[in-house]
Write a protein that holds these residues in place. Sequence first.
Motif, PDB file in Angstrom:
ATOM      1  N   TYR A  77       0.811  -1.218   0.000  1.00 15.33           N
ATOM      2  CA  TYR A  77       0.000   0.000   0.000  1.00 15.33           C
ATOM      3  C   TYR A  77       0.850   1.276   0.000  1.00 15.33           C
ATOM      4  O   TYR A  77       0.312   2.374  -0.069  1.00 15.33           O
ATOM      5  CB  TYR A  77      -0.908   0.029   1.241  1.00 15.33           C
ATOM      6  CG  TYR A  77      -1.847  -1.150   1.313  1.00 15.33           C
ATOM      7  CD1 TYR A  77      -3.073  -1.119   0.674  1.00 15.33           C
ATOM      8  CD2 TYR A  77      -1.497  -2.290   2.031  1.00 15.33           C
ATOM      9  CE1 TYR A  77      -3.937  -2.192   0.741  1.00 15.33           C
ATOM     10  CE2 TYR A  77      -2.356  -3.370   2.097  1.00 15.33           C
ATOM     11  CZ  TYR A  77      -3.578  -3.322   1.451  1.00 15.33           C
ATOM     12  OH  TYR A  77      -4.428  -4.388   1.519  1.00 15.33           O
ATOM     13  N   TYR A 103     -10.362   3.207  -1.102  1.00 16.96           N
ATOM     14  CA  TYR A 103     -10.320   1.953  -0.343  1.00 16.96           C
ATOM     15  C   TYR A 103      -8.879   1.571  -0.008  1.00 16.96           C
ATOM     16  O   TYR A 103      -8.574   1.182   1.126  1.00 16.96           O
ATOM     17  CB  TYR A 103     -10.981   0.842  -1.164  1.00 16.96           C
ATOM     18  CG  TYR A 103     -10.807  -0.541  -0.571  1.00 16.96           C
ATOM     19  CD1 TYR A 103     -11.565  -0.956   0.514  1.00 16.96           C
ATOM     20  CD2 TYR A 103      -9.854  -1.419  -1.103  1.00 16.96           C
ATOM     21  CE1 TYR A 103     -11.394  -2.225   1.045  1.00 16.96           C
ATOM     22  CE2 TYR A 103      -9.678  -2.677  -0.568  1.00 16.96           C
ATOM     23  CZ  TYR A 103     -10.446  -3.082   0.504  1.00 16.96           C
ATOM     24  OH  TYR A 103     -10.268  -4.322   1.042  1.00 16.96           O
ATOM     25  N   LYS A 107      -7.171   1.197   3.650  1.00 17.40           N
ATOM     26  CA  LYS A 107      -6.503  -0.033   4.078  1.00 17.40           C
ATOM     27  C   LYS A 107      -5.064   0.241   4.486  1.00 17.40           C
ATOM     28  O   LYS A 107      -4.566  -0.354   5.455  1.00 17.40           O
ATOM     29  CB  LYS A 107      -6.538  -1.054   2.940  1.00 17.40           C
ATOM     30  CG  LYS A 107      -7.910  -1.590   2.619  1.00 17.40           C
ATOM     31  CD  LYS A 107      -8.515  -2.395   3.750  1.00 17.40           C
ATOM     32  CE  LYS A 107      -7.778  -3.688   3.995  1.00 17.40           C
ATOM     33  NZ  LYS A 107      -8.416  -4.500   5.062  1.00 17.40           N
ATOM     34  N   GLU A 110      -5.132   1.755   7.859  1.00 17.89           N
ATOM     35  CA  GLU A 110      -5.512   0.726   8.827  1.00 17.89           C
ATOM     36  C   GLU A 110      -4.334  -0.180   9.161  1.00 17.89           C
ATOM     37  O   GLU A 110      -4.086  -0.495  10.332  1.00 17.89           O
ATOM     38  CB  GLU A 110      -6.669  -0.091   8.257  1.00 17.89           C
ATOM     39  CG  GLU A 110      -7.186  -1.173   9.196  1.00 17.89           C
ATOM     40  CD  GLU A 110      -8.309  -1.980   8.587  1.00 17.89           C
ATOM     41  OE1 GLU A 110      -8.542  -3.104   9.054  1.00 17.89           O
ATOM     42  OE2 GLU A 110      -8.953  -1.492   7.627  1.00 17.89           O
TER      43      GLU A 110
END
Length: 346
Positions: A77, A103, A107, A110
């Motif tokens: 990511y 999204y 993520k 997160e």
Amino acid sequence: MLTTSRGISLVLSIAIAALTVAFLLLLDDATPALLLVAGGISFSVAYILMQVTLEFLIFKEISNIYSVLEKIQKKDYSSIPDKNESLLSISPLRKINKTINTYAQAKNKEIETLQKNAEFRREFIADISHELKTPIFAAQGYIHTLLDGAVDDKSVRLKFLKRAAKSLNALDKLVQDLLTLNQMESGVIKFHFETFDLKEIIHEVIEELEHKAAKRDMLIRFYYDKEKSYLTFADKDKIFRVCQNLISNAIKYNNDGGEVEVHLKAQKNHITVEVKDNGKGIPPEDLKRIFERFYRVEKSRSREKGGTGLGLAIVKHILEGHKSKISVSSTVGKGSIFSFELPLEK
């Protein structure tokens, strides 16, 4: 060939040019030169428009979507483009790309949060294990020594029992501070606000700690304007603990024979409290972490001087509960200044 933008553009352009020529053949005055020019122009225009449309509005966006999906699949990511970049595109696939980017960014955040929490848990478990082990092992050592026969010697028995009790008291204080901090973070502890004179609270703290300062030939000086009011609306007991912790730390980490200065300043709408020492100071790399649980600038010296390593973390949470914050500035070799603000009651 038909899977690329150029291939599709070429086929569609030929088809459009052929249709244009076929339409012109229906005209009686259509000449070969006209047919050739019309076919060439329609082919060129159609090819350019198709190429631009397919390449920049569809294929490029699809390529970006596949790229992002591959990175999500690989759980990479870090290099995903910012979701705001897609706002510059006029492609009909922009919304899909934007949704996927959003999204992926979520993520990514997160995962970063989970990684930080995992690292924090590892450090916390290691720190608390060490902090608990020290007083427990000390008390165990004294008690086992007594059980092994030293209990018959009255002078040794009394000395070892006092040391064991001191270790257990330190353990109890550590557990109580942990419970207090946990309750503050979870919102269990409620704040009881009332109007009181902050000057009197600081006087009480100084009177309580003067004996501790005198043992190291240290002076505590309190500066304030006698003509001004220092009434504030806050939790009296918790602000007492904040002042107690900051002044106690200023004594603890100061040099023998040094000075601790407490400044109380009444501004237009708030009161500022400053606690200054002329000790060794705090290195810049440690300033950002001193409010973390169990973080100590000099771990060995800090343990020798006592304390649980939770005091500043508790101070931070108390002040956050008052919608304030603790600030610190320090110069190595010259000392440190801790300060906070509370509202001024008129």
